[in-house]
Design a protein around this motif. Structure first.
Motif, PDB file in Angstrom:
ATOM      1  N   ALA A 268       7.226   7.064   3.432  1.00 21.90           N
ATOM      2  CA  ALA A 268       6.409   7.349   2.242  1.00 21.90           C
ATOM      3  C   ALA A 268       7.076   6.774   1.000  1.00 21.90           C
ATOM      4  N   TRP A 269       8.379   6.948   0.883  1.00 23.81           N
ATOM      5  CA  TRP A 269       9.113   6.421  -0.276  1.00 23.81           C
ATOM      6  C   TRP A 269       9.014   4.893  -0.302  1.00 23.81           C
ATOM      7  N   GLY A 270       9.234   4.240   0.863  1.00 28.31           N
ATOM      8  CA  GLY A 270       9.162   2.785   0.928  1.00 28.31           C
ATOM      9  C   GLY A 270       7.788   2.259   0.569  1.00 28.31           C
ATOM     10  N   HIS A 271       6.749   2.936   1.037  1.00 26.29           N
ATOM     11  CA  HIS A 271       5.384   2.517   0.720  1.00 26.29           C
ATOM     12  C   HIS A 271       5.092   2.663  -0.767  1.00 26.29           C
ATOM     13  N   ARG A 272       5.591   3.733  -1.362  1.00 17.59           N
ATOM     14  CA  ARG A 272       5.358   3.996  -2.788  1.00 17.59           C
ATOM     15  C   ARG A 272       6.146   3.065  -3.704  1.00 17.59           C
ATOM     16  N   HIS A 273       7.376   2.757  -3.342  1.00 15.50           N
ATOM     17  CA  HIS A 273       8.285   2.096  -4.287  1.00 15.50           C
ATOM     18  C   HIS A 273       8.655   0.658  -3.952  1.00 15.50           C
ATOM     19  N   LEU A 274       8.267   0.156  -2.798  1.00 12.74           N
ATOM     20  CA  LEU A 274       8.594  -1.224  -2.436  1.00 12.74           C
ATOM     21  C   LEU A 274       7.292  -2.005  -2.315  1.00 12.74           C
ATOM     22  N   PRO A 275       6.995  -2.853  -3.289  1.00 11.84           N
ATOM     23  CA  PRO A 275       5.711  -3.561  -3.319  1.00 11.84           C
ATOM     24  C   PRO A 275       5.452  -4.359  -2.044  1.00 11.84           C
ATOM     25  N   GLY A 276       4.182  -4.359  -1.637  1.00 12.31           N
ATOM     26  CA  GLY A 276       3.758  -5.174  -0.515  1.00 12.31           C
ATOM     27  C   GLY A 276       3.990  -4.570   0.861  1.00 12.31           C
ATOM     28  N   ARG A 277       4.454  -3.351   0.924  1.00 10.16           N
ATOM     29  CA  ARG A 277       4.673  -2.701   2.233  1.00 10.16           C
ATOM     30  C   ARG A 277       3.361  -2.091   2.698  1.00 10.16           C
ATOM     31  N   TRP A 278       3.068  -2.174   4.003  1.00 11.58           N
ATOM     32  CA  TRP A 278       1.845  -1.593   4.522  1.00 11.58           C
ATOM     33  C   TRP A 278       1.978  -0.085   4.624  1.00 11.58           C
ATOM     34  N   ALA A 279       0.841   0.564   4.630  1.00 16.57           N
ATOM     35  CA  ALA A 279       0.818   2.022   4.759  1.00 16.57           C
ATOM     36  C   ALA A 279       1.034   2.401   6.219  1.00 16.57           C
TER      37      ALA A 279
END
Length: 139
Positions: free
Chosen positions: A107-118
């Motif tokens: 969840a953190w990676g999806h929120r804070h790292l642009p371009g990551r898939w859900a």
């Protein structure tokens, strides 16, 4: 009086301190271990399945990480074919309890790292109890 030698290993031998976060990172904090656990959550169990992940873990590193996870009681190694010997790896209850950690990291990676898939909805809806024993369907 007969005494037996204490054969238990030093519980601090593999850790740099008694801090639970530092110790957890000593066990799980490299760039591959939680990816292997993620793959197990998604239903992968066999060596070749782990090698097919998009992160392309080198086979020698995979072998070492699986051995370390087995030694730590996070996975159980089980023989599924005798000749030639082949094993599969299943999360233990201890391993399944890493699910909320992975859910929060994803969840953190999806929120804070642009371009990551859900991550898929099933991943966030799963509980450790869903994983222990029965395994999680691939999604």
């Amino acid at each position: 009086m007969t005494t037996t030698a204490d054969t238990t290993a030093d519980p601090d031998a593999d850790y740099r301190s008694r801090c639970p976060l530092a110790s957890a990172l000593d066990l799980l904090g490299d760039k591959w271990t939680l990816i292997i656990v993620r793959d197990m959550i998604a239903g992968k169990r066999r060596y070749g399945e782990f090698l097919s992940s998009p992160e392309r873990i080198p086979s020698n590193i995979l072998a070492g990480r699986l051995r370390r996870l087995d030694d730590a009681g996070i996975v159980n190694k089980r023989l599924y074919q005798e000749n030639p010997p082949r094993h599969e790896y299943l999360l233990t209850r201890k391993g399944a309890e890493l699910l909320p950690v992975l859910q929060q990291l994803a969840a953190w990676g999806h929120r804070h790292l642009p371009g990551r898939w859900a991550p898929p909805a099933w991943f966030f809806e799963a509980t450790p109890e869903d994983l222990y024993g029965a395994g999680m369907p691939r999604g």
